[in-house]
Design an enzyme around this catalytic site. Structure first.
Site, PDB file in Angstrom:
ATOM      1  N   CYS A   2       0.831  -1.210   0.000  1.00 19.21           N
ATOM      2  CA  CYS A   2       0.000   0.000   0.000  1.00 19.21           C
ATOM      3  C   CYS A   2       0.868   1.263   0.000  1.00 19.21           C
ATOM      4  CB  CYS A   2      -0.982  -0.026   1.171  1.00 19.21           C
ATOM      5  SG  CYS A   2      -0.410   0.772   2.662  1.00 19.21           S
ATOM      6  N   ASP A  28       0.240  15.661   5.465  1.00 16.83           N
ATOM      7  CA  ASP A  28      -0.721  15.245   4.444  1.00 16.83           C
ATOM      8  C   ASP A  28      -0.426  16.015   3.159  1.00 16.83           C
ATOM      9  OD1 ASP A  28      -3.810  13.844   4.635  1.00 16.83           O
ATOM     10  OD2 ASP A  28      -3.373  15.137   2.910  1.00 16.83           O
ATOM     11  N   HIS A  44       1.778  -2.658   8.649  1.00 17.93           N
ATOM     12  CA  HIS A  44       0.505  -2.479   7.942  1.00 17.93           C
ATOM     13  C   HIS A  44      -0.672  -2.996   8.773  1.00 17.93           C
ATOM     14  CE1 HIS A  44      -2.130  -1.924   4.460  1.00 17.93           C
ATOM     15  NE2 HIS A  44      -2.739  -3.011   4.915  1.00 17.93           N
ATOM     16  N   ASN A  82     -10.741   7.836   9.757  1.00 17.75           N
ATOM     17  CA  ASN A  82     -11.857   7.384   8.940  1.00 17.75           C
ATOM     18  C   ASN A  82     -11.737   5.869   8.826  1.00 17.75           C
ATOM     19  OD1 ASN A  82     -12.715  10.052   8.465  1.00 17.75           O
ATOM     20  ND2 ASN A  82     -11.236  10.275   6.806  1.00 17.75           N
ATOM     21  N   GLY A  88     -15.384   6.845   4.948  1.00 20.17           N
ATOM     22  CA  GLY A  88     -14.653   7.678   3.986  1.00 20.17           C
ATOM     23  C   GLY A  88     -13.168   7.395   3.940  1.00 20.17           C
ATOM     24  N   HIS A  93      -4.560   1.848   5.130  1.00 23.89           N
ATOM     25  CA  HIS A  93      -3.478   1.631   6.106  1.00 23.89           C
ATOM     26  C   HIS A  93      -3.844   2.598   7.238  1.00 23.89           C
ATOM     27  CE1 HIS A  93       1.094   1.067   6.943  1.00 23.89           C
ATOM     28  NE2 HIS A  93       0.586   1.754   7.971  1.00 23.89           N
ATOM     29  N   HIS A  95      -4.525   5.275   9.742  1.00 29.99           N
ATOM     30  CA  HIS A  95      -3.880   6.571   9.959  1.00 29.99           C
ATOM     31  C   HIS A  95      -4.799   7.486  10.739  1.00 29.99           C
ATOM     32  CE1 HIS A  95      -6.041   6.607   6.106  1.00 29.99           C
ATOM     33  NE2 HIS A  95      -6.299   7.895   6.327  1.00 29.99           N
ATOM     34  N   HIS A  97      -5.519  11.482  11.369  1.00 27.65           N
ATOM     35  CA  HIS A  97      -5.277  12.846  10.914  1.00 27.65           C
ATOM     36  C   HIS A  97      -5.150  13.713  12.163  1.00 27.65           C
ATOM     37  CE1 HIS A  97      -6.919  12.155   6.699  1.00 27.65           C
ATOM     38  NE2 HIS A  97      -7.477  11.158   7.333  1.00 27.65           N
TER      39      HIS A  97
HETATM   40  P1  5GP Z   1      -8.435   9.013   4.355  1.00 27.52           P
HETATM   41  O1  5GP Z   1      -9.457   9.605   3.435  1.00 27.52           O
HETATM   42  O2  5GP Z   1      -8.064   7.614   3.986  1.00 27.52           O
HETATM   43  O3  5GP Z   1      -8.809   9.146   5.813  1.00 27.52           O
HETATM   44  O4  5GP Z   1      -7.162   9.932   4.225  1.00 27.52           O
HETATM   45  C1  5GP Z   1      -6.131   9.694   3.331  1.00 27.52           C
HETATM   46  C2  5GP Z   1      -5.253  10.930   3.352  1.00 27.52           C
HETATM   47  O5  5GP Z   1      -4.033  10.605   2.753  1.00 27.52           O
HETATM   48  C3  5GP Z   1      -5.845  12.119   2.600  1.00 27.52           C
HETATM   49  O6  5GP Z   1      -5.974  13.232   3.491  1.00 27.52           O
HETATM   50  C4  5GP Z   1      -4.835  12.370   1.489  1.00 27.52           C
HETATM   51  O7  5GP Z   1      -4.638  13.750   1.242  1.00 27.52           O
HETATM   52  C5  5GP Z   1      -3.575  11.714   2.020  1.00 27.52           C
HETATM   53  N1  5GP Z   1      -2.683  11.176   1.009  1.00 27.52           N
HETATM   54  C6  5GP Z   1      -3.027  10.364  -0.041  1.00 27.52           C
HETATM   55  N2  5GP Z   1      -1.938  10.015  -0.740  1.00 27.52           N
HETATM   56  C7  5GP Z   1      -0.877  10.611  -0.135  1.00 27.52           C
HETATM   57  C8  5GP Z   1       0.533  10.618  -0.397  1.00 27.52           C
HETATM   58  O8  5GP Z   1       1.050   9.997  -1.336  1.00 27.52           O
HETATM   59  N3  5GP Z   1       1.311  11.342   0.454  1.00 27.52           N
HETATM   60  C9  5GP Z   1       0.792  12.030   1.517  1.00 27.52           C
HETATM   61  N4  5GP Z   1       1.657  12.712   2.285  1.00 27.52           N
HETATM   62  N5  5GP Z   1      -0.525  12.047   1.792  1.00 27.52           N
HETATM   63  C10 5GP Z   1      -1.352  11.342   0.979  1.00 27.52           C
HETATM   64 ZN    ZN Z   2       0.314  -0.367   4.388  1.00 30.70          ZN
END
Ligand code: 5GP
Ligand code: ZN
Length: 117
Positions: A2, A28, A44, A82, A88, A93, A95, A97
Site C-alpha cells: 500500500c 498530508d 501495515h 476514517n 470515507g 493503512h 492513519h 489525521h
Molecule cells: P483518508 O481519506 O483515507 O482518511 O485519508 C487519506 C489521506 O491521505 C488524505 O488526506 C490524502 O490527502 C492523504 N494522502 C493520499 N496520498 C498521499 C501521499 O502519497 N502522500 C501524503 N503525504 N498524503 C497522501
Molecule cells: Zn500499508
C-alpha cells in the site's frame, strides 16, 4: 504494497514530522488545516477496526509527542480516523489525521447562532 507502506520504506517521498521504531508522522499531501499531519503505525494495519490495544498504546504516546513537537499540545488539535467505506477511508493503512494550527470549525457545534435549536 500500500501507498503508506511505501512511504514507510521511503519508496515514495514524504515530509516527515516525527518517527520512532514503530510509528511515523508526515504531512498530508492535501492539507485541510494549517497543520495536517498523518500518524501511522509502520506495520501495515488496515483500519482502526483491526488495530490492537497494544499498538494503540504506543500510538497514543507517539501522537502526544507529535502534538508537543508541533506546538499544539496546549492550544489544541483534532484527531480523526476514517474507518472503512462509510467512514470515507481512502487509504487502507490505519492513519490518524492530526489537524490544528488554528481554531477548527465543527459543523455541529452549539454556538450563539444555534442556542435556540
Ligand atoms: P483518508 O481519506 O483515507 O482518511 O485519508 C487519506 C489521506 O491521505 C488524505 O488526506 C490524502 O490527502 C492523504 N494522502 C493520499 N496520498 C498521499 C501521499 O502519497 N502522500 C501524503 N503525504 N498524503 C497522501
Ligand atoms: Zn500499508
Amino acid at each position: 504494497m500500500c501507498i503508506f507502506c511505501k512511504i514507510v520504506k521511503s519508496e515514495i517521498p514524504s515530509n516527515k514530522v516525527d518517527e520512532n521504531e514503530d510509528f511515523l508522522a508526515f504531512n498530508d499531501l492535501y492539507p485541510k488545516a494549517p497543520i495536517h499531519v498523518l500518524i501511522i503505525p509502520k506495520a501495515h494495519v488496515e483500519c482502526f477496526q483491526d488495530v490492537t490495544p497494544s499498538i494503540m498504546a504506543g500510538l497514543t504516546s507517539f501522537t502526544q509527542g507529535v502534538a508537543s513537537k508541533l506546538g499544539v499540545d496546549k492550544s489544541g488539535y483534532r484527531l480523526i480516523t476514517n474507518n472503512g467505506l462509510d467512514g470515507g477511508q481512502e487509504v487502507n493503512h490505519l492513519h490518524f489525521h492530526l489537524l490544528g494550527g488554528g481554531k477548527l470549525r465543527w459543523e455541529h457545534q452549539h454556538d450563539e447562532s444555534h442556542k435556540n435549536i
